[in-house]
Design a protein around this motif. Structure first.
Motif, PDB file in Angstrom:
ATOM      1  N   UNK A 433     -19.911 -49.648 105.466  1.00  0.00           N
ATOM      2  CA  UNK A 433     -20.994 -50.264 106.243  1.00  0.00           C
ATOM      3  C   UNK A 433     -22.369 -49.803 105.799  1.00  0.00           C
ATOM      4  N   UNK A 434     -22.435 -48.752 104.984  1.00  0.00           N
ATOM      5  CA  UNK A 434     -23.724 -48.220 104.554  1.00  0.00           C
ATOM      6  C   UNK A 434     -23.800 -48.206 103.028  1.00  0.00           C
ATOM      7  N   UNK A 435     -25.010 -48.356 102.482  1.00  0.00           N
ATOM      8  CA  UNK A 435     -25.169 -48.219 101.023  1.00  0.00           C
ATOM      9  C   UNK A 435     -24.873 -46.788 100.588  1.00  0.00           C
ATOM     10  N   UNK A 436     -24.325 -46.652  99.398  1.00  0.00           N
ATOM     11  CA  UNK A 436     -24.077 -45.334  98.815  1.00  0.00           C
ATOM     12  C   UNK A 436     -24.514 -45.358  97.359  1.00  0.00           C
ATOM     13  N   UNK A 437     -24.792 -44.192  96.808  1.00  0.00           N
ATOM     14  CA  UNK A 437     -25.119 -44.121  95.379  1.00  0.00           C
ATOM     15  C   UNK A 437     -24.501 -42.864  94.777  1.00  0.00           C
ATOM     16  N   UNK A 438     -24.151 -42.966  93.518  1.00  0.00           N
ATOM     17  CA  UNK A 438     -23.532 -41.846  92.823  1.00  0.00           C
ATOM     18  C   UNK A 438     -23.605 -42.029  91.318  1.00  0.00           C
ATOM     19  N   UNK A 439     -22.863 -41.214  90.598  1.00  0.00           N
ATOM     20  CA  UNK A 439     -22.882 -41.264  89.133  1.00  0.00           C
ATOM     21  C   UNK A 439     -21.469 -41.151  88.593  1.00  0.00           C
ATOM     22  N   UNK A 440     -21.242 -41.813  87.478  1.00  0.00           N
ATOM     23  CA  UNK A 440     -19.950 -41.746  86.788  1.00  0.00           C
ATOM     24  C   UNK A 440     -20.173 -41.124  85.415  1.00  0.00           C
ATOM     25  N   UNK A 441     -19.454 -40.055  85.116  1.00  0.00           N
ATOM     26  CA  UNK A 441     -19.412 -39.510  83.745  1.00  0.00           C
ATOM     27  C   UNK A 441     -18.163 -40.105  83.091  1.00  0.00           C
ATOM     28  N   UNK A 442     -18.366 -41.114  82.254  1.00  0.00           N
ATOM     29  CA  UNK A 442     -17.242 -41.903  81.767  1.00  0.00           C
ATOM     30  C   UNK A 442     -16.306 -41.100  80.866  1.00  0.00           C
ATOM     31  N   UNK A 443     -16.803 -40.055  80.230  1.00  0.00           N
ATOM     32  CA  UNK A 443     -15.953 -39.283  79.317  1.00  0.00           C
ATOM     33  C   UNK A 443     -14.739 -38.711  80.036  1.00  0.00           C
ATOM     34  N   UNK A 444     -14.875 -38.500  81.337  1.00  0.00           N
ATOM     35  CA  UNK A 444     -13.761 -37.993  82.146  1.00  0.00           C
ATOM     36  C   UNK A 444     -12.617 -39.000  82.208  1.00  0.00           C
ATOM     37  N   UNK A 445     -12.952 -40.293  82.113  1.00  0.00           N
ATOM     38  CA  UNK A 445     -11.947 -41.353  82.252  1.00  0.00           C
ATOM     39  C   UNK A 445     -11.647 -42.053  80.918  1.00  0.00           C
ATOM     40  N   UNK A 446     -12.656 -42.128  80.043  1.00  0.00           N
ATOM     41  CA  UNK A 446     -12.474 -42.712  78.706  1.00  0.00           C
ATOM     42  C   UNK A 446     -13.020 -41.694  77.709  1.00  0.00           C
ATOM     43  N   UNK A 447     -12.181 -40.811  77.192  1.00  0.00           N
ATOM     44  CA  UNK A 447     -12.665 -39.697  76.355  1.00  0.00           C
ATOM     45  C   UNK A 447     -13.471 -40.138  75.139  1.00  0.00           C
ATOM     46  N   UNK A 448     -13.217 -41.373  74.639  1.00  0.00           N
ATOM     47  CA  UNK A 448     -13.906 -41.817  73.424  1.00  0.00           C
ATOM     48  C   UNK A 448     -15.372 -42.161  73.653  1.00  0.00           C
TER      49      UNK A 448
END
Length: 777
Positions: A433-448
């Motif tokens: 119900x509320x806006x949220x914001x964050x960050x994704x460090x993709x190397x954790x999920x796609x090492x390449x």
């Protein structure tokens, strides 16, 4: 008989060819281009068949992939030499248009060894007549990419007219598309657990869908259906799972040692229900085998069981997992629940619980694929736009400042995809119900891929949530000379930033390249004798020699607090990601007045407006005026592609450009006193600087495969540099209006954003429409 088309038919042919070009560039995988677009090409060129070859890695062979119904895909290889028609076209990079491939005399005129390979016709009963063959050659370096071969014109006579020229255009399009996919830096990313079987030609997409429906109907495991009904080996399924989950495959081996110590507390029922087993321990790392590594990671079951120990996951097939259970716990092991379907198969309107659980696992790969593809295409933002009800979710990418449709996904993936993205950036998945914001460090999920994404979720009408992700790609800073600054702006900028202390700002809206420009300035200033501190959120560009701090407001590490810490750390230059409050701005002024060069960004529309914005924050006008070195406002306009079309500028065109250029100059006394004379003088100056043989050439967008037929590729900066001169500083102290500061700066030679854009229109870098789009008032 000539096949020249009527005007209407010719227009329809060009329209259909344009549509085919779009489909080629929107096809993600190389194999799909080779196998899925044949019918489309035949329809456009009125041919019965088409064969599309690509060159082998050593350049000695041509390889085509021929669909063979449900059995899969068969490879056809032809040497690059004069012994076949396709090989001859590739060997000589020559277009061939043959009225009858069985006419040996015509073939011998081209080469004594050239012949038509009749084996296929003899085996299938198909009669090849006409053939139009074009080499696919990369523009610029002339590298052979492949060959396209059209067979049998619908008219019964040789291909002629627009069809021949259209084939050349098709070959150019294919050269770009095939080369891009051959040179892609990213590995094949499976769409679902069994996609590698399809990609390797072991199973056709149609056969896979039949297998899935059969498994649904009979309530059987898809793996078993593939093994028993389609001849897929267990090891091939295991390799497909390994590719999907990005882990190693562990086959079952009879007589495999039982890890008695690791299994001491594990119950058979628990292992079956949670679908995992400890396999062995090597160098302090426990290997966990499971048919579903992603599910096991998300539930944290194994981590809790072996708390404090390092785990490594491997995948196995479901049948082999049951065999391990039987070997280690006894033979009476019940069957596991049925597994889910693939994401390219239409799911039932009301999926079962098992299907929903499996869909979640496929969404993991879907989320990764969307992000990787956006990065590969050079997108700056990803927009996930779900609609309520059973409407599909739309995904769009922002490229070169414009949004473009990427794909649509079924409604059943709407909530799982958003939830997965929230998990990737540690947001509250229960809060919708509320806006949220964050960050994704993709190397954790796609090492390449080592990139970071800024994520924002926003609740929208109908109880759904939009997700917008900005790609923050790490990279090297650009030299100042590469920022598309005009010669005068470049000289003035270097003069301003070479001062030992003071305040310098870069302003503009989000996404206008402010951080890129500031890092280019830092690259210019970065010497072994200089101590440079930066406070950024996030740190996007790294440079050797800089001490960079990542702001973390949740931990109390704000721009203001970091700035105060910098003042005690012996800086020469301080860069602040953004001056968004009075405390940060006040600390910046204090630092600049005590012998430091301070660089910062502001979210304002123009350089003069930035002065008023800072004064409105509560800055003391006298201290601010003393500290001010300059303000650079900038925008990013779309750059014309190299396919741009030239045309001679008429007097009316030049007058229109001059009037728009002079909009703000009319605020100065010289222009107010004689506007017509100043306009004539401006046009005369342009003719002197830009004319060739007395003519000024302008350019407009045309469109080609490399720019996806938009006419634009890449972006360039438009700049407005306000220098802190004595006159400007006096106006700051007097709290003058924006119009007064602007007029003074123009009198001193400042070029506004729009004026800089018009200069770049005259230089052939962009067009007026793009300048207006980013500089409109």
């Amino acid at each position: 008989m000539t096949e020249r088309l009527s005007p209407n038919a010719g227009m329809n042919f060009l329209r259909d060819l344009q549509g085919l070009t779009t489909r080629i560039h929107s096809t993600a995988r190389l194999d799909d281009i080779l196998t899925e677009l044949g019918q489309d090409i035949c329809a456009v060129f009125s041919a019965e068949r088409v064969t599309l070859y690509v060159t082998s890695s050593d350049g000695r062979e041509l390889i085509a992939k021929i669909k063979t119904g449900l059995e899969g895909v068969r490879e056809l290889r032809v040497p690059v030499n004069d012994r076949s028609i396709a090989g001859f076209a590739a060997n000589h990079k020559q277009l061939l248009n043959l009225a009858d491939v069985y006419d040996e005399a015509a073939l011998k005129k081209l080469s004594p060894t050239l012949q038509f390979l009749q084996a296929v016709d003899q085996r299938t009963g198909f009669r090849t007549r006409e053939m139009l063959v074009a080499p696919i050659v990369q523009a610029g370096d002339g590298v052979l990419v492949g060959v396209v071969q059209l067979i049998n014109s619908s008219t019964g006579s040789a291909f002629e007219g627009e069809r021949v020229e259209g084939t050349r255009m098709l070959a150019e399009t294919l050269a770009v598309a095939l080369r891009q996919r051959q040179q892609s830096a990213f590995p094949f990313i499976p769409k679902h657990r069994f996609d590698k079987l399809i990609n390797d030609g072991l199973l056709s997409p149609a056969a896979f869908q039949v297998a899935v429906k059969e498994a649904q109907k009979k309530q059987r495991d898809v793996e078993l259906v593939l093994q028993e009904g389609y001849g897929i080996a267990t090891s091939q399924i295991g390799q497909a799972l390994a590719a999907f989950y990005q882990v190693a495959y562990e086959p079952f081996a009879a007589g495999q040692d039982k890890p008695a110590e690791l299994l001491a507390r594990v119950k058979r029922e628990q292992a079956l229900a949670e679908q995992w087993l400890p396999l062995d321990e090597l160098d302090g790392v426990i290997r966990i085998v499971t048919p579903d590594p992603e599910m096991l990671r998300s539930t944290l079951v194994a981590q809790q069981w072996f708390a404090g120990r390092k785990l490594d996951y491997v995948v196995t097939t479901r049948s082999e997992f049951l065999q391990m259970l039987a070997a280690w716990f006894g033979d009476n092991v019940p069957s596991m629940p049925q597994l889910a379907l693939a994401d390219d198969v239409d799911l039932p309107e009301e999926p079962s619980a098992a299907e929903s659980a499996a869909s979640d696992n496929e969404v993991v790969q879907l989320a990764n694929q969307i992000i990787v593809e956006a990065y590969r295409l050079g997108a700056s933002d990803i927009h996930i736009e779900p609609y309520p009800g059973r409407d599909k979710t739309q995904i769009r990418f922002r490229r070169d400042g414009n949004l473009q449709a990427y794909r649509e996904i079924p409604a059943s993936y709407r909530s799982p995809l958003v939830t997965r993205l929230k998990i990737m950036c540690d947001l509250d998945i229960a809060e919708r119900r509320k806006p949220q914001d964050g960050k994704i460090k993709l190397k954790k999920f796609v090492p390449e891929l080592d990139i970071e994404l800024r994520v924002a979720t926003i609740p929208t009408a109908g109880g759904v949530e939009d997700v917008v992700m900005r790609i923050l790609a790490a990279g090297e800073p650009l030299p100042l000379e590469k920022l598309a600054l005009s010669d005068s702006n470049l000289v003035q900028l270097k003069t301003v930033i070479s001062k030992p202390y003071g305040l310098f700002f870069v302003c503009g809206p989000t996404g206008s390249g402010k951080t890129t420009t500031l890092h280019s300035v830092l690259k210019y200033l970065n010497t072994p004798e200089t101590k440079i501190w930066t406070a950024e959120d996030p740190v996007e560009i790294t440079q050797k020699g800089l001490r960079q701090v990542q702001v973390n407001a949740k931990a109390g590490l704000t721009f203001a607090s970091v700035m105060r810490a910098f003042l005690r750390a012996d800086p020469d230059v301080i860069m602040v990601g953004e001056m968004r409050d009075a405390e940060t701005a006040g600390t910046g002024i204090e630092a600049s007045l005590t012998g430091h060069l301070v660089l910062a960004t502001l979210h304002t529309n123009s350089a003069p407006e930035s002065v008023i914005r800072l004064l409105d924050m509560g800055m003391d006008p006298f201290n601010f005026a003393d500290a001010l070195l300059g303000i650079l406002a900038q925008r990013l306009a779309r750059r014309l592609c190299k396919c741009k079309e030239a045309y001679e500028a008429s007097d009316a065109d030049l007058l229109q450009l001059a009037r728009e250029y002079a909009d703000e100059l009319l605020k100065t006394p010289a222009w107010r006193s004689d506007p017509d004379g100043c306009l004539r003088s401006l046009q005369a100056d342009w003719r002197k600087r830009y004319a060739r043989d007395g003519k000024i050439t302008l350019y407009r967008p045309k469109g080609c495969p490399e720019c996806a037929n938009t006419g634009y590729k890449g972006r360039l900066g438009l700049h407005e540099l306000l220098v802190g001169s004595d006159r400007v500083k006096q106006l700051v102290q007097e709290r003058a209006r924006v119009a007064e500061i602007l007029a003074a700066a123009l009198e001193e030679g400042m070029t506004t954003l729009k004026q800089d854009g018009i200069e770049k229109v005259l230089a052939g870098l962009t067009d007026l429409a793009q300048v207006r789009a980013v500089c409109i008032k």
